[in-house]
Scaffold this active site. Structure first.
Site, PDB file in Angstrom:
ATOM      1  CB  SER A   1       4.258   9.395  12.188  1.00 55.74           C
ATOM      2  OG  SER A   1       2.682   8.704  12.070  1.00 55.74           O
TER       3      SER A   1
ATOM      4  CE  LYS B   1      -2.415   3.253   1.394  1.00 59.30           C
ATOM      5  NZ  LYS B   1      -1.507   4.533   0.736  1.00 59.30           N
TER       6      LYS B   1
ATOM      7  CB  CYS C   1      12.764   9.908   8.559  1.00 58.25           C
ATOM      8  SG  CYS C   1      11.193   9.190   8.379  1.00 58.25           S
TER       9      CYS C   1
ATOM     10  CD  GLU D   1      10.084  13.586  11.704  1.00 60.34           C
ATOM     11  OE1 GLU D   1       9.442  12.972  11.976  1.00 60.34           O
ATOM     12  OE2 GLU D   1      11.298  13.035  10.600  1.00 60.34           O
TER      13      GLU D   1
ATOM     14  CD  GLU E   1      12.756   5.075   9.043  1.00 61.74           C
ATOM     15  OE1 GLU E   1      12.383   5.537   9.571  1.00 61.74           O
ATOM     16  OE2 GLU E   1      12.991   4.849   6.870  1.00 61.74           O
TER      17      GLU E   1
HETATM   18  C1  SIN Z   1      13.905   8.497   5.565  1.00 60.95           C
HETATM   19  O1  SIN Z   1      14.693   9.554   5.765  1.00 60.95           O
HETATM   20  O2  SIN Z   1      12.725   8.703   5.190  1.00 60.95           O
HETATM   21  C2  SIN Z   1      14.782   8.173   4.194  1.00 60.95           C
HETATM   22  C3  SIN Z   1      16.125   8.402   3.731  1.00 60.95           C
HETATM   23  C4  SIN Z   1      17.155   7.546   3.705  1.00 60.95           C
HETATM   24  O3  SIN Z   1      16.965   6.118   3.020  1.00 60.95           O
HETATM   25  O4  SIN Z   1      18.222   7.977   3.706  1.00 60.95           O
END
Ligand code: SIN
Length: 496
Positions: free
Chosen positions: A247, A190, A302, A398, A268
């Protein structure tokens, strides 16, 4: 009534077959059973790119059924067969880099050059896991009783649900799907509501590579229907694993819902990365590293630094040299050749970024460059804020945008304490030329990924993932394959 503007993506592609709006289930391109579609929008212009299948629980359940059926034979394929198909997929991805990048830039808004780089980055995971498929093996254990053979087999976990974000529409999918397939799992995917077209193009290339029907299934859904579609997988006992990037709030929800069927999880989640610049740093290198880490994808990453800690002794010099670089960045249409920052993904993102900057200014922050309001539409000029402190919203949340708040510190202990003063633990960076300090600081930072005198850390050979509220599980490297395997211990007795 005004007609919605249209973005003509098809005319930009050299392989029109890559533009797909239907779900890919059991090797067939299918409309949502409800016949519903939703609009995918070009964030640079607000124009509609395409109406894409708006799936619900029925479509998701069909995808899971197809993946379950395909798993029965896919798990028995030889490692060579899986490696060859992944290699073929990799080759097709590389051949279609320009088209994939066009699709990504159209729906996500990152500059075209960054989109091309992302295709190369994501493709490196496909190649890597093709190679690792050939190295998958178990163990023969020391026997504990005479006449016994005790072995360990590594088996695929089964059907995997893959849920990915909009910020890296290609790479996040590649680094989840490739290890799953290498391990012998099948997948139901998805993609993010905003960026389904990249995922559907990847599925088309997988179809062209010759993956058997049902091994890869992709269903798209609008923001409103995503929870309904995904819930079908969360409840399904045949879906054995969930791999999610997004998130922390959604990650917690998914973990709770997945608990009843005891799914294996890789999460993650959000980050709030610190970037520490000690007084003994090479300032030019620190600024280059910061720009690379922070402004990739316009700060919508992220792992990008959210809090920049600069030693008092070099604070003013660092701030002024940073501003020279940041103020010179070109914010423009992502298809323009020299654009460095494209539009943000949507209005919600703009509201959060602008809200953080306004809050920082109201609390004594000094805007050294950029603006508190978006320039136009979804374009936001990068902002450097001096005299940032812990009461500002951007300290604990963030921002996910091109905002660079500079915090002061006066000792190593204070820098480490403040860097760790967050519930998150995805990435952390620091710059220093003192080798003893490198070892002291590295040992104390609470993060899954640490950059020392380096801002661009991710690679297919390295484990990517967080600690604390940034989640668990690792992507990339050989650890990234383990997440899709389960261990079976076999004890054969009375052999002699
Ligand atoms: C992410 O931060 O969402 C992925 C970043 C990366 O793979 O470097």
């Amino acid at each position: 009534m005004s007609k919605t503007k249209q973005f003509d993506l098809a005319s930009l592609l050299s392989e029109p077959l890559l533009l797909n709006t239907k779900n890919y289930i059991n090797g067939k391109w299918q409309k949502a059973v409800s016949q519903q579609t939703y609009e995918v929008i070009n964030p640079a212009s607000g124009a509609s790119i395409a109406g894409v299948a708006n799936s619900d629980a029925i479509d998701a359940a069909n995808a899971a059924r197809s993946a379950k059926k395909a798993f029965a034979s896919w798990q028995l394929t030889t490692h060579r067969e899986r490696a060859n198909l992944l290699e073929k997929w990799h080759q097709l991805i590389i051949e279609h880099t320009d088209d994939l990048a066009c699709i990504m830039t159209s729906e996500q808004g990152k500059p075209l050059a960054e989109a091309k780089a992302e295709v190369g980055y994501g493709a490196s995971y496909v190649k890597w896991f093709a190679q690792l498929a050939m190295q998958l093996r178990g163990d023969i254990l020391p026997n504990s009783v005479p006449g016994r053979l005790q072995t360990v087999e590594k088996r695929p976990v089964g059907v995997v649900a893959v849920i990915t974000p909009w910020n890296f529409p290609f790479a996040m999918l590649a680094r989840k799907i490739a290890p799953a397939l290498a391990a012998g799992c099948t997948v139901v995917v998805k993609p993010a509501e905003d960026t389904p077209l990249t995922a559907l193009a990847m599925a088309k290339l997988a179809e062209m590579a010759g993956f058997p029907d049902g091994v890869i299934n992709v269903v798209a859904a609008s923001r409103e229907q995503t929870a309904i579609a995904v819930d079908a997988w969360l409840k399904d006992v045949h879906v054995k694993k969930l791999s999610f990037t997004g998130s922390t709030q959604v990650g917690r929800y998914l973990a709770e819902r997945a608990a009843s069927s005891l799914k294996k999880l890789s999460l993650e989640l959000g980050g709030n990365a610190p970037f520490i610049v000690f007084e003994d740093s090479d300032i030019d290198a620190a600024i280059t590293g910061l720009m690379a880490a922070k402004l990739r994808n316009g700060g919508q990453t992220c792992v990008c630094p959210n809090r920049i800690y600069v030693a008092n002794a070099i604070y003013d010099e660092f701030a002024s040299r940073l501003v020279d670089k940041v103020a010179a960045l070109k914010v423009a249409d992502p298809f323009d050749d020299d654009t460095q920052i494209g539009p943000m993904i949507n209005q919600k993102a703009i509201d959060k970024i602008s809200g953080h900057v306004k809050d920082a200014e109201a609390q004594g922050g000094i805007i050294l460059c950029g603006n508190i309001e978006p320039r136009e539409g979804l374009f936001f000029e990068p902002v450097v804020i001096a005299e940032a402190h812990n009461k500002m919203a951007l300290f604990s949340e963030e921002t996910f945008g091109p905002v660079l708040p500079l915090f002061r510190f006066s000792s190593e202990e204070e820098a480490i304490e403040e860097a760790n003063n967050t519930e998150y633990g995805l990435a952390a960076y620091f710059y220093t030329q003192d080798h003893r300090r490198i070892h002291r600081v590295k040992a104390q930072l609470q993060a899954g990924v640490i950059g020392v005198n380096e801002g661009a850390v991710a690679s297919e050979v390295a484990p990517f993932g967080g600690v604390k509220a940034s989640g668990y599980g690792r992507e990339g490297s050989h650890y990234g394959l383990d997440d899709f395997l389960q261990i079976t211990y076999v004890c054969e007795g009375n052999l002699y």
